[in-house]
Design an enzyme around this catalytic site. Structure first.
Site, PDB file in Angstrom:
ATOM      1  CG  ASP A 119      -0.103  -0.235   2.534  1.00  0.00           C
ATOM      2  OD1 ASP A 119       0.978   0.135   2.431  1.00  0.00           O
ATOM      3  OD2 ASP A 119      -0.788  -0.409   3.479  1.00  0.00           O
ATOM      4  CB  SER A 153      -2.914  -9.997  -2.093  1.00  0.00           C
ATOM      5  OG  SER A 153      -2.788  -8.820  -2.951  1.00  0.00           O
ATOM      6  CB  SER A 335      -5.963 -12.267   1.721  1.00  0.00           C
ATOM      7  OG  SER A 335      -7.238 -11.555   1.672  1.00  0.00           O
ATOM      8  CE1 TYR A 336      -1.114  -5.514   4.102  1.00  0.00           C
ATOM      9  CE2 TYR A 336      -2.408  -4.137   2.544  1.00  0.00           C
ATOM     10  CZ  TYR A 336      -1.560  -4.096   3.571  1.00  0.00           C
ATOM     11  OH  TYR A 336      -0.881  -3.203   3.904  1.00  0.00           O
ATOM     12  N   PRO A 337      -5.423  -7.356   4.889  1.00  0.00           N
ATOM     13  CG  PRO A 337      -5.160  -6.748   7.144  1.00  0.00           C
ATOM     14  CD  PRO A 337      -4.508  -7.419   5.848  1.00  0.00           C
TER      15      PRO A 337
END
Length: 812
Positions: A119, A153, A335-337
């Site tokens: 991100d 991810s 997975s990526y939160p």
């Protein structure tokens, strides 16, 4: 053998990634800072044997702060912090010795692979790591690439191995955007926080003023809570009355009916309706309906929805829920939160994720049935271009996770299974009854197929009594009809879930920072969390927000400036109240109706005057005339239509010369001639106010054609040219100055094709052009001359040829 340094964002993440890539054969030791471990193994990279060193940071390596002297509150004016105070990057946590640790591990390395979170914050940390490590790494030879970025991810074997096989580069622009946001937050937050704190310190004995903080996102978040508090405090309950009827379907069963009028706020009227119905013995069936309906399965899960549900259904605050989700992610369970996306990409392995749950004791039967019958493709949601929706990556049990981690994981998993399940289908039955002159209704639902609600039972259609089988004309005995007195209720304080929705709607914070802002207003004692996780502002929070409101209130400006109602001069009448509106000449020029309290913008950089007291046929507003001067162009406009386009093919800021009304005498349909000789999208329109020095002007660019000087009258005909389809002009000349042969005074022809008219038309460019004139080629300030000739092959985009076609276009 060359060395590859790999850096993750957290120690636990580094360990998980190293185990996957090394296939378990690695050695580990603690780094010099004691917080981060180093995992080493051998392998291949860029086609050569290398030694891998995987380690991590603990979030941001650096933080932004003011230079030393500007951190002394008593010696610096807070206003200086906005622009004058220089900033510098400092080590985020000096106790961790992160800079020295990275330099030690990076010294002598040949390549670096960045495994930071994918991100904007992760991109920023990438460059923080590079700033520290690159100076101590071995120098590249011959332009060899040494910096790589892994994008992933989830912490699964497949995702990590794919990321390693498809390395990219860190995004410098995203990193810079975080730098900009950090500096804005620092300057605005520190300046206002210091000002507020110093202002209130020592003034009030019962106020803890050690820190009264302000933040660009924190303060609007508090504002939502105080706004709801103000609505509660100002709420005045109103009494209303409803009729409630009961009909008997058999000896032991009755139906409660809802009044179609819902409620009335006058007791006498309610009593009148009661008197009209209470003596009736039977309720007549007016209509029945049975419709199959569907309750849609949920969209795939993103961060904001997860936080909403965690607060409203699981009783977990947003900050705690986010921290729990991050632990589940680093442990490889989800997975990526942090994602705004609610749409799965076409290549996402939905079946693979679903198979992971096939033996779970809670939902194995549902999962096996979906795999056997075929999954339902998830609904198409929003693709924000960041990470896939939050998805369970491996199976887990309550004993394995425990507490809040299990409850959040269970919800995430059930939500995922629901997205690939079928919709819930149910039958809705409705019966409409007439009791005397009044209509009442009852309805019921019967589940046909539970669909996704099988795995999300809290979303299931509530069980209701089945309605009796009947048809129009049937009668049932009335049990009773009574009048109930009720009161309207004030809204309740905002829940965390409602606040998250408002923040998302208004763009306050990001999916990752929303929990931080909510936590901040709680920690600062601006709000308290009440039962049901409702946020109630404290006195301090209320006073601060009300103070901000005061800063922006009119009385501060009215000390030096006059309100609109007391400014300007009467010009034209409002179409709503038919009173005069005032023309305010100060830029931006506008019209203001003090009675309706409405303001209407006008074209700028020209003069405005009343247009013959003529009115718009659509809204009854008096027309005004805008002009850029004698050498320029002019056109009438309706103030209301100019601000509120009446037709779908019109935009805000269009005058009568662009209006597509089919029959108004001032519109493009009536005064348009043909396509502009210079720009692609414009239409030449007759200026009916320009006589006796008549002009035709483009309604897009600044082309002006001067024509028929001293003509008595010029009219746009309904007939069109047989050659170019432009509208013909019907011109009456003064007898004494007629240019026509043989003392003729009238001639009809095409301004483009008629040889008589071609000699009487002179093409120029308007001397000035106001901002609302759109179009490229016509935006020149120069002037030109030439005969008005239509470019060959260009069709005429003017109005439809006949009035019926125009009306058809108008109503489509």
């Amino acid at each position: 053998m060359k060395t590859v340094l790999m850096v993750a964002e957290k120690p636990s993440l580094a360990q998980s990634i190293a185990k996957i890539l090394s296939r378990g054969s690695l050695s580990s030791h603690k780094g010099l800072n004691g917080a981060c471990s180093v995992h080493e193994y051998t392998g291949t990279f860029a086609g050569q044997p290398v030694r891998f060193k995987m380690t991590s940071v603990c979030g941001h390596v650096m933080t932004l702060d003011f230079l030393g002297k500007y951190n002394k509150w008593d010696k610096v004016d807070p206003a200086e912090l906005f622009s004058q105070a220089p900033t510098e990057k400092k080590e985020a946590n000096p106790k961790l010795n992160m800079v020295k640790f990275l330099q030690v591990e990076g010294r002598g390395c040949d390549y670096i692979v960045l495994w930071l979170d994918c991100d904007k914050e992760g991109e920023n940390i990438c460059f923080e790591v590079l700033d520290v490590v690159l100076p101590v790494m071995n120098k590249a030879h011959g332009g060899e690439k040494t910096v790589f970025r892994a994008r992933f991810s989830s912490i699964t074997d497949t995702d990590i191995c794919n990321a390693m096989a498809c390395l990219g580069e860190p995004d410098h622009n995203e990193a810079l955007s975080v730098d900009a946001r950090q500096e804005l937050d620092l300057r605005i937050g520190c300046a206002f926080t210091r000002f507020q704190t110093k202002y209130f310190q020592g003034k009030y004995g019962d106020l803890d003023s050690s820190l009264i903080s302000f933040g660009p996102c924190q303060t609007p978040t508090l504002g939502f809570c105080v706004e709801r508090h103000d609505k509660i405090q100002s709420f005045k309950p109103e009494t209303y009355w409803v009729l409630q009827a009961k009909v008997n379907t058999d000896k032991d069963r009755s139906l409660l009916l809802d009044w179609d009028r819902v409620r009335v706020f006058d007791r006498e009227i309610a009593q009148m309706f009661l008197n009209m119905t209470k003596l009736e013995k039977e309720a007549q069936v007016e209509a029945t309906s049975r419709k199959e309906k569907a309750k849609q399965r949920p969209l795939a899960l993103n961060t904001v929805e997860m936080l909403r549900v965690a607060s409203s259904s699981l009783g977990m605050g947003p900050q705690h829920a986010m921290q729990t989700a991050e632990r589940l992610y680093t442990q490889g369970y989800i997975s990526y939160p942090r994602t705004e996306t609610t749409h799965y990409p076409e290549n996402f392995d939905l079946k693979g994720s679903l198979r992971q749950q096939a033996n779970h004791p809670y939902w194995a039967d549902t999962v096996k049935r979906l795999l056997a019958e075929g999954i339902n493709r998830p609904r198409k949601g929003h693709d924000a271009g960041d990470h896939p929706p939050i998805t369970p990556m491996k199976s887990a049990t309550e004993a394995e996770l425990g507490g809040d981690a299990w409850r959040l994981y269970e919800y995430i998993t059930r939500h995922f299974i629901a997205t690939v399940s079928h919709d819930c289908k149910y039958l809705q039955s409705t019966i409409s009854f007439r009791i005397g002159p009044e209509l009442f209704t009852c309805s019921g639902k019967t589940v046909l197929s539970p669909g996704f609600t099988e795995v999300m039972p809290w979303q299931s259609v509530p069980l209701e009594e089945s309605l009796p089988t009947c048809q129009r004309g049937d009668a049932f005995p009335v049990g009773e009809v009574k009048m109930l007195e009720k009161q309207t209720n004030p809204p309740d304080y905002l829940t965390e879930a409602e606040l998250i929705t408002l923040m998302e709607k208004h763009g306050i914070g990001t999916d990752a920072s929303i929990p931080v802002h909510i936590n901040n207003i709680c920690q600062r004692n601006y709000v308290t969390v009440e039962s049901g996780r409702r946020l109630k502002p404290t006195n301090l929070g209320i006073v601060l927000v009300h103070g901000y409101y005061k800063i922006g209130m009119d009385e501060l400006m009215e000390v030096s400036f006059s309100p609109l109602a007391a400014t300007g001069k009467p010009l034209s009448r409002c179409g709503k109240c038919h009173r005069f509106m005032k023309y305010i000449q100060a830029k931006p020029s506008r019209l203001h109706c003090s009675h309706c309290d409405e303001t209407y913008t006008l074209p700028q950089n020209g003069t405005i005057k009343l247009y013959k007291e003529l009115r718009c046929p659509l809204d009854d507003f008096e027309l005004v005339l805008w002009s850029s001067g004698s050498r320029g162009k002019s056109y009438p406009l309706c103030p209301y239509c100019y601000n509120h386009p009446p037709f779908r093919d019109m935009k805000k800021g269009m005058g009568c010369n662009e209006c597509t009304h089919p029959s108004c005498q001032h519109s493009l349909s009536m005064l348009g001639i043909g396509q502009c000789v210079e720009c692609e999208s414009g239409v030449l329109v007759l200026d009916p106010t320009s006589g006796p020095k008549w002009k035709v002007a483009c309604n897009k660019c600044n082309v002006v054609a001067h024509c028929f000087e001293n003509a008595h009258r010029v009219r746009v005909s309904a007939d069109t040219c047989s050659v170019c389809e432009a509208a013909l002009l019907d011109v009456d000349f003064n007898k004494a100055k007629s240019p026509l042969p043989g003392d003729e005074t009238q001639h009809m022809g095409c301004v483009f094709c008629d040889p008589v008219f071609q000699e009487l038309v002179e093409l120029k460019h308007a001397a000035s052009c106001h901002p609302m004139h759109r179009g490229g080629p016509g935006r020149r300030q120069g002037r030109g001359r030439g005969r008005a000739r239509r470019p060959p092959g260009k069709p005429n985009p003017r109005r439809p040829k006949d009035k019926m076609s125009a009306l058809a276009a108008y109503f489509v």
